[in-house]
Design a protein around this motif. Structure first.
Motif, short mmCIF file in Angstrom:
data_model
loop_
_atom_site.label_atom_id
_atom_site.label_comp_id
_atom_site.label_asym_id
_atom_site.label_seq_id
_atom_site.Cartn_x
_atom_site.Cartn_y
_atom_site.Cartn_z
N THR A 132 44.31 35.39 52.65
CA THR A 132 42.94 34.87 52.79
C THR A 132 42.91 33.39 52.44
O THR A 132 43.55 32.95 51.48
CB THR A 132 41.97 35.63 51.86
OG1 THR A 132 42.03 37.03 52.16
CG2 THR A 132 40.55 35.13 52.03
N THR A 133 42.20 32.62 53.23
CA THR A 133 42.06 31.19 52.97
C THR A 133 40.73 30.92 52.29
O THR A 133 39.68 31.26 52.83
CB THR A 133 42.14 30.37 54.27
OG1 THR A 133 43.41 30.63 54.91
CG2 THR A 133 42.02 28.89 53.98
N VAL A 134 40.80 30.33 51.12
CA VAL A 134 39.60 29.92 50.40
C VAL A 134 39.37 28.44 50.69
O VAL A 134 40.30 27.63 50.63
CB VAL A 134 39.75 30.14 48.89
CG1 VAL A 134 38.49 29.68 48.15
CG2 VAL A 134 40.03 31.61 48.59
N THR A 135 38.15 28.09 51.01
CA THR A 135 37.84 26.69 51.35
C THR A 135 36.64 26.20 50.54
O THR A 135 35.87 26.99 50.00
CB THR A 135 37.54 26.53 52.85
OG1 THR A 135 36.34 27.27 53.17
CG2 THR A 135 38.69 27.02 53.70
N VAL A 136 36.52 24.89 50.50
CA VAL A 136 35.36 24.26 49.86
C VAL A 136 34.78 23.20 50.79
O VAL A 136 35.49 22.63 51.63
CB VAL A 136 35.73 23.58 48.51
CG1 VAL A 136 36.12 24.60 47.47
CG2 VAL A 136 36.82 22.54 48.70
N ALA A 165 42.61 24.98 49.60
CA ALA A 165 43.06 25.72 50.78
C ALA A 165 44.39 26.44 50.54
O ALA A 165 44.68 27.44 51.20
CB ALA A 165 43.19 24.76 51.97
N ASN A 166 45.15 25.95 49.55
CA ASN A 166 46.44 26.58 49.24
C ASN A 166 46.39 27.49 48.02
O ASN A 166 47.42 28.04 47.63
CB ASN A 166 47.49 25.48 48.98
CG ASN A 166 47.77 24.67 50.22
OD1 ASN A 166 47.82 25.20 51.33
ND2 ASN A 166 47.97 23.36 50.05
N GLY A 220 45.20 30.40 47.58
CA GLY A 220 45.45 31.81 47.82
C GLY A 220 46.88 32.21 47.52
O GLY A 220 47.17 33.38 47.22
N ARG A 221 47.79 31.25 47.55
CA ARG A 221 49.19 31.54 47.28
C ARG A 221 49.45 31.91 45.82
O ARG A 221 50.45 32.56 45.51
CB ARG A 221 50.05 30.33 47.65
CG ARG A 221 49.96 29.91 49.11
CD ARG A 221 50.76 28.65 49.36
NE ARG A 221 50.63 28.20 50.74
CZ ARG A 221 51.19 27.09 51.21
NH1 ARG A 221 51.90 26.30 50.40
NH2 ARG A 221 51.02 26.75 52.48
N VAL A 222 48.57 31.47 44.92
CA VAL A 222 48.80 31.71 43.49
C VAL A 222 47.84 32.74 42.91
O VAL A 222 47.93 33.04 41.71
CB VAL A 222 48.70 30.39 42.70
CG1 VAL A 222 49.76 29.40 43.15
CG2 VAL A 222 47.30 29.77 42.83
N ILE A 223 46.93 33.25 43.73
CA ILE A 223 45.97 34.25 43.24
C ILE A 223 46.30 35.60 43.87
O ILE A 223 46.23 35.74 45.10
CB ILE A 223 44.52 33.85 43.58
CG1 ILE A 223 44.18 32.51 42.92
CG2 ILE A 223 43.54 34.93 43.13
CD1 ILE A 223 42.80 31.98 43.28
N PRO A 224 46.68 36.59 43.08
CA PRO A 224 47.03 37.91 43.62
C PRO A 224 45.89 38.50 44.44
O PRO A 224 44.73 38.46 44.04
CB PRO A 224 47.30 38.75 42.36
CG PRO A 224 47.67 37.75 41.32
CD PRO A 224 46.86 36.53 41.61
N GLY A 225 46.23 39.01 45.63
CA GLY A 225 45.25 39.63 46.49
C GLY A 225 44.68 38.71 47.55
O GLY A 225 44.05 39.17 48.51
N LEU A 226 44.89 37.40 47.38
CA LEU A 226 44.34 36.44 48.34
C LEU A 226 45.42 35.79 49.20
O LEU A 226 45.18 34.77 49.85
CB LEU A 226 43.56 35.34 47.61
CG LEU A 226 42.25 35.75 46.95
CD1 LEU A 226 41.59 34.54 46.30
CD2 LEU A 226 41.29 36.40 47.94
N GLU A 227 46.61 36.39 49.21
CA GLU A 227 47.73 35.79 49.94
C GLU A 227 47.43 35.62 51.43
O GLU A 227 47.90 34.68 52.06
CB GLU A 227 49.00 36.63 49.77
CG GLU A 227 49.54 36.68 48.35
CD GLU A 227 48.88 37.75 47.49
OE1 GLU A 227 47.92 38.40 47.99
OE2 GLU A 227 49.30 37.95 46.34
N ALA A 262 39.01 34.11 39.26
CA ALA A 262 40.32 33.46 39.38
C ALA A 262 40.24 32.27 40.33
O ALA A 262 40.88 31.24 40.11
CB ALA A 262 41.36 34.46 39.86
N VAL A 263 39.46 32.41 41.40
CA VAL A 263 39.27 31.30 42.34
C VAL A 263 38.59 30.12 41.64
O VAL A 263 39.01 28.96 41.78
CB VAL A 263 38.44 31.75 43.56
CG1 VAL A 263 38.02 30.56 44.41
CG2 VAL A 263 39.24 32.74 44.40
#
Length: 256
Positions: free
Chosen positions: A207-211, A195-196, A198-205, A144-145
């Motif tokens: 958690t911050t995903v970065t690149v 960076a935002n 996580g707001r639209v992926i269930p379970g990652l609310e 999903a990410v």
């Protein structure tokens, strides 16, 4: 006057099934009626109009079902071939180009840009700590990410370039006519978008995903592989300096 080979078949195949069948039926009817007229001219005339009508009806009854079947099958096969060709060029998870297609297109475009002395840039993108995302939340969340990252890249880049998933969590973008500052602005928009996500992926609310993103310019006298290698070095510098950042090749710190 010379007619290009295959031009009439291309025009025919571009018609709808109904038009192709209608054209085929018209030719069949005309041929049948001409043959009927010839034989009645040669032998007798009294039943000619009736037989022409009957011949036309017979051709219509037989020809339309056969025409729809055979031409319809031809159209389906052509559509399947086009879809298979499209799928062979696209990464099925993200909808971006796959590695093979991107490399082929990028080599051609970079050569054109260098020859025309146009500006351009390569973005090399990598998801930070992606293995931890898969380990902590599962591969479905990891997918999903990647899917969301692909959507962000498509939205941000738009018509300004071409993008691909090179494999795993690695992505690349070739920008047209973008000097270093413009390329950095586009890269920064991608970084902020991820960076935002996580707001639209269930379970990652929570958690911050970065690149991390490395940028290299397209230079005269160098090919695509050289630009991609320099972008990879910039990406490595972004990773080494803390991740979640954009680094241009002219910002890299030279080794001591």
């Amino acid at each position: 006057m010379q007619i290009k080979a295959g031009s009439w078949t291309h025009k025919l195949s571009s018609m709808s099934v109904f038009r192709q069948v209608t054209l085929m039926i018209c030719v069949a009817v005309a041929g049948a009626d001409l043959l009927t007229a010839f034989f009645y001219w040669y032998f007798e005339f009294d039943r000619l109009p009736l037989d022409i009508v009957l011949t036309t009806i017979i051709v219509l009854i037989v020809g339309y079902p056969l025409g729809f079947f055979f031409i319809g099958q031809n159209v389906k096969l052509r559509e399947m071939a086009l879809e298979l060709d499209r799928l062979s060029k696209i990464d099925d998870l993200t909808g971006l180009f796959n590695r093979r297609t991107f490399f082929a297109e990028a080599r051609r475009l970079v050569a054109e840009q260098v020859a025309a002395r146009d500006q351009g840039a390569i973005l090399f993108i990598d998801v930070d700590h992606f293995k931890a995302v898969n380990d902590d939340f599962g591969h479905a969340t990891g997918d999903a990410v990647l899917k969301e990252l692909g959507a962000i890249i498509r939205t941000v880049v738009g018509e300004a370039g071409i993008a691909a998933r090179l494999g795993g969590e690695e992505f690349a973008v070739l920008l047209h006519g973008a000097e270093g500052r413009r390329a950095a602005e586009i890269a920064e928009r991608v970084r902020r978008g991820v960076a935002n996500c996580g707001r639209v992926i269930p379970g990652l609310e929570r958690t911050t995903v970065t690149v991390s993103i490395g940028i290299a310019s397209i230079r005269a006298g160098y090919d695509f592989e050289d630009a991609l290698l320099r972008a990879d070095h910039s990406l490595y510098a972004a990773k080494e300096s803390g991740r979640d950042r954009v680094v241009r090749e002219d910002e890299r710190v030279a080794p001591a």
